[in-house]
Design a protein around this motif. Structure first.
Motif, mmCIF file in Angstrom:
data_model
loop_
_atom_site.group_PDB
_atom_site.id
_atom_site.type_symbol
_atom_site.label_atom_id
_atom_site.label_comp_id
_atom_site.label_asym_id
_atom_site.label_seq_id
_atom_site.Cartn_x
_atom_site.Cartn_y
_atom_site.Cartn_z
ATOM 1 N N GLN B 98 49.274 40.304 24.770
ATOM 2 C CA GLN B 98 50.301 39.944 25.741
ATOM 3 C C GLN B 98 49.930 40.328 27.162
ATOM 4 O O GLN B 98 50.196 39.586 28.095
ATOM 5 N N ARG B 99 49.300 41.518 27.283
ATOM 6 C CA ARG B 99 48.966 42.009 28.614
ATOM 7 C C ARG B 99 48.047 41.043 29.353
ATOM 8 O O ARG B 99 48.259 40.715 30.507
ATOM 9 N N LEU B 100 47.045 40.587 28.609
ATOM 10 C CA LEU B 100 46.082 39.669 29.198
ATOM 11 C C LEU B 100 46.776 38.374 29.641
ATOM 12 O O LEU B 100 46.511 37.837 30.707
ATOM 13 N N LEU B 101 47.712 37.921 28.779
ATOM 14 C CA LEU B 101 48.443 36.697 29.091
ATOM 15 C C LEU B 101 49.307 36.865 30.332
ATOM 16 O O LEU B 101 49.383 35.966 31.171
ATOM 17 N N PHE B 102 49.972 38.035 30.436
ATOM 18 C CA PHE B 102 50.800 38.288 31.610
ATOM 19 C C PHE B 102 49.947 38.178 32.871
ATOM 20 O O PHE B 102 50.343 37.554 33.852
ATOM 21 N N ILE B 103 48.750 38.780 32.823
ATOM 22 C CA ILE B 103 47.885 38.747 33.996
ATOM 23 C C ILE B 103 47.431 37.321 34.291
ATOM 24 O O ILE B 103 47.514 36.834 35.420
ATOM 25 N N LEU B 104 47.017 36.642 33.227
ATOM 26 C CA LEU B 104 46.524 35.272 33.381
ATOM 27 C C LEU B 104 47.590 34.353 33.998
ATOM 28 O O LEU B 104 47.351 33.673 34.994
ATOM 29 N N PHE B 105 48.790 34.378 33.407
ATOM 30 C CA PHE B 105 49.860 33.521 33.911
ATOM 31 C C PHE B 105 50.323 33.978 35.285
ATOM 32 O O PHE B 105 50.697 33.163 36.131
ATOM 33 N N GLY B 106 50.283 35.285 35.525
ATOM 34 C CA GLY B 106 50.652 35.808 36.826
ATOM 35 C C GLY B 106 49.730 35.285 37.915
ATOM 36 O O GLY B 106 50.174 34.854 38.980
ATOM 37 N N VAL B 107 48.432 35.286 37.618
ATOM 38 C CA VAL B 107 47.442 34.807 38.590
ATOM 39 C C VAL B 107 47.661 33.310 38.849
ATOM 40 O O VAL B 107 47.627 32.830 39.977
ATOM 41 N N LEU B 108 47.945 32.588 37.766
ATOM 42 C CA LEU B 108 48.204 31.153 37.864
ATOM 43 C C LEU B 108 49.391 30.872 38.791
ATOM 44 O O LEU B 108 49.353 29.988 39.649
ATOM 45 N N LEU B 109 50.455 31.661 38.614
ATOM 46 C CA LEU B 109 51.644 31.496 39.450
ATOM 47 C C LEU B 109 51.351 31.859 40.890
ATOM 48 O O LEU B 109 51.832 31.192 41.812
ATOM 49 N N ALA B 110 50.549 32.930 41.074
ATOM 50 C CA ALA B 110 50.203 33.342 42.435
ATOM 51 C C ALA B 110 49.464 32.208 43.131
ATOM 52 O O ALA B 110 49.718 31.900 44.295
ATOM 53 N N TYR B 111 48.569 31.566 42.375
ATOM 54 C CA TYR B 111 47.825 30.449 42.955
ATOM 55 C C TYR B 111 48.769 29.318 43.340
ATOM 56 O O TYR B 111 48.643 28.726 44.413
ATOM 57 N N SER B 112 49.736 29.031 42.462
ATOM 58 C CA SER B 112 50.624 27.912 42.781
ATOM 59 C C SER B 112 51.578 28.265 43.923
ATOM 60 O O SER B 112 51.993 27.392 44.687
ATOM 61 N N GLU B 269 55.331 40.315 39.433
ATOM 62 C CA GLU B 269 55.975 41.023 38.327
ATOM 63 C C GLU B 269 55.164 40.847 37.048
ATOM 64 O O GLU B 269 54.977 41.787 36.287
ATOM 65 N N MET B 270 54.672 39.627 36.826
ATOM 66 C CA MET B 270 53.903 39.367 35.616
ATOM 67 C C MET B 270 52.580 40.133 35.638
ATOM 68 O O MET B 270 52.182 40.741 34.642
ATOM 69 N N ILE B 271 51.905 40.126 36.785
ATOM 70 C CA ILE B 271 50.632 40.848 36.883
ATOM 71 C C ILE B 271 50.880 42.338 36.682
ATOM 72 O O ILE B 271 50.160 43.015 35.954
ATOM 73 N N TYR B 272 51.974 42.823 37.253
ATOM 74 C CA TYR B 272 52.325 44.243 37.112
ATOM 75 C C TYR B 272 52.561 44.594 35.645
ATOM 76 O O TYR B 272 52.083 45.592 35.142
ATOM 77 N N LYS B 273 53.316 43.743 34.961
ATOM 78 C CA LYS B 273 53.580 43.980 33.535
ATOM 79 C C LYS B 273 52.286 44.035 32.745
ATOM 80 O O LYS B 273 52.173 44.773 31.777
ATOM 81 N N GLY B 274 51.327 43.209 33.161
ATOM 82 C CA GLY B 274 50.052 43.176 32.458
ATOM 83 C C GLY B 274 49.201 44.419 32.686
ATOM 84 O O GLY B 274 48.513 44.866 31.781
ATOM 85 N N VAL B 275 49.266 44.982 33.897
ATOM 86 C CA VAL B 275 48.361 46.103 34.191
ATOM 87 C C VAL B 275 48.999 47.466 34.008
ATOM 88 O O VAL B 275 48.296 48.468 33.930
ATOM 89 N N LYS B 276 50.321 47.544 33.880
ATOM 90 C CA LYS B 276 50.953 48.868 34.007
ATOM 91 C C LYS B 276 50.601 49.844 32.900
ATOM 92 O O LYS B 276 50.716 51.041 33.096
ATOM 93 N N TRP B 277 50.169 49.345 31.743
ATOM 94 C CA TRP B 277 49.839 50.297 30.664
ATOM 95 C C TRP B 277 48.382 50.719 30.658
ATOM 96 O O TRP B 277 47.961 51.466 29.824
ATOM 97 N N TRP B 278 47.621 50.152 31.560
ATOM 98 C CA TRP B 278 46.200 50.502 31.542
ATOM 99 C C TRP B 278 45.911 51.788 32.287
ATOM 100 O O TRP B 278 46.555 52.107 33.247
#
Lengths: 105, 278
Positions: B98-112, B269-278
């Motif tokens: 899930q974490r990877l997906l959050f980051i991936l989709f977050g980056v996609l949204l940032a781009y859009s 928010e999505m990117i944050y959710k993806g990285v916060k546990w690392w």
């Protein structure tokens, strides 16, 4: 010339939009009425009937997207627009499968 | 309790207006407000929010359909992607990171968000060249823009990429539980070349279908609490009806201006959710 005008008008009027608008308006009116009455009764302290009315309202609302895909598939079939009739059925099947597998866990 | 009812109801109206104008489900407002503001459990908040998505969709659709802003053909075509995507997402949820997906989709949204910022001043698009499938399936539309005072005709392009994006947007909704409309509007607006207002209205129309399967499941599990969902959903329904009427008179560039910060916020928010546990 008259035929040409009619043809143009025919291309512009999409009865499907009006049918779906009517369906969705009916659904949202019934849902809103059930919810409003339910909440009013709850505020008046009728704690037995009120949650049931609210649940009924929520279920009516839940049914509207499903009904509108069903309605679209019927309209497209009637218009012999086989591509879109097929697409609507794919959507319905995916929704049904989503519910089936979702309940599993 | 009556006070809570009223507050939740007002929250619903707000979320409904915003959701209807932007073509989003409003979960971005409802979930944090119910969990943080009213101390409700996450499951209850997410279940209520899912029913709210349907309320936004149904409430706003009436006005949008009448004004021909909703493109039902494009909606049905793309719903194939979202519905099968949501199904896949729910099925593979246990096996993906899930974490990877959050980051991936977050980056996609940032781009859009960046892309939307770049084109923020455009009131309408340059000539879009429709592809063969779009022509074959007649994925076109025409509406009278009340803000511009003239008729807009369009035909979509990049039909298959659009469908593929919708598949992943459906999968994201199934996997991550967020992002009902936030991927759909940019996909239609930026990829398929649809006018922004038509994209928003069509996204609005589609989110109800994606949410319906999920909502049935939440109902069956007993996560939909009538006393929480009732007032908020009624509020959203009324808010969406009002919001849709406001939206048809708004300029696309103005709506975009509201959309961009929400897009950027969700991306972060999505990117944050993806990285916060690392």
């Amino acid at each position: 010339m008259v035929v040409g005008n009619d043809h143009e008008a025919g291309a512009e009027v999409h009865p499907i939009e009006l049918v779906l608008a009517r369906l969705l308006r009916l659904g949202s009116l019934i849902a809103a009425a059930l919810l409003a009455v339910g909440i009013a009764l709850m505020a008046m302290g009728m704690t037995v009937v009120a949650p049931k009315l609210i649940t009924a309202g929520l279920l009516v609302l839940l049914g509207t997207p499903v009904m509108r895909v069903v309605a679209a598939s019927i309209i497209f079939t009637k218009e012999r627009d086989w591509h879109f009739a097929f697409f609507s059925i794919v959507v319905l099947c995916a929704m049904a499968a989503g519910i089936y597998f979702g309940k599993g866990d | 309790m009556v006070i809570t009812f009223i507050l939740v109801f007002v929250l619903g109206i707000l979320a409904g207006v915003v959701g209807a104008i932007l073509g989003l489900g409003g979960g971005i407002i409802i979930v944090p407000a119910l969990t943080l503001g009213f101390d409700m459990p996450m499951r209850t908040a997410v279940a209520a929010s899912t029913v709210c998505i349907i309320a936004t969709s149904t409430g706003a659709a009436v006005a949008f359909l009448r004004d021909r802003l909703t493109n039902t053909r494009v909606a049905i075509w793309l719903e194939m992607g979202t519905a099968t995507g949501a199904l896949t997402g729910a099925l593979v949820a246990a096996w993906v990171n899930q974490r990877l997906l959050f980051i991936l989709f977050g980056v996609l949204l940032a781009y859009s968000a960046y892309n939307m910022f770049r084109t923020r001043k455009e009131e309408h698009k340059e000539e879009v060249i429709p592809d063969a499938i779009s022509q074959r399936l007649k994925l076109k539309g025409s509406y009278y823009d009340k803000a511009l005072g003239r008729r807009i005709d369009y035909q979509v392009s990049r039909t298959i990429p659009g469908l593929i994006i919708m598949y992943f947007s459906g999968a994201a909704a199934g996997l991550l539980g967020i992002g009902a409309g936030i991927f759909k509007v940019p996909a239609m607006d930026q990829v398929m070349g649809m006018p922004f207002k038509a994209s928003s209205a069509t996204s609005n129309f589609m989110i109800g279908v994606t949410a319906a399967s999920g909502a049935v499941v939440y109902f069956a599990r007993g996560d939909v609490k009538p006393l929480v969902a009732g007032p908020v959903v009624l509020g959203v329904l009324i808010g969406a009806i009002v919001g849709a009427r406001l939206m048809v008179h708004m300029k696309a560039s103005k709506i975009r201006l509201f959309f961009m910060p929400i897009l950027a916020y969700t991306a972060l928010e999505m990117i944050y959710k993806g990285v916060k546990w690392w």
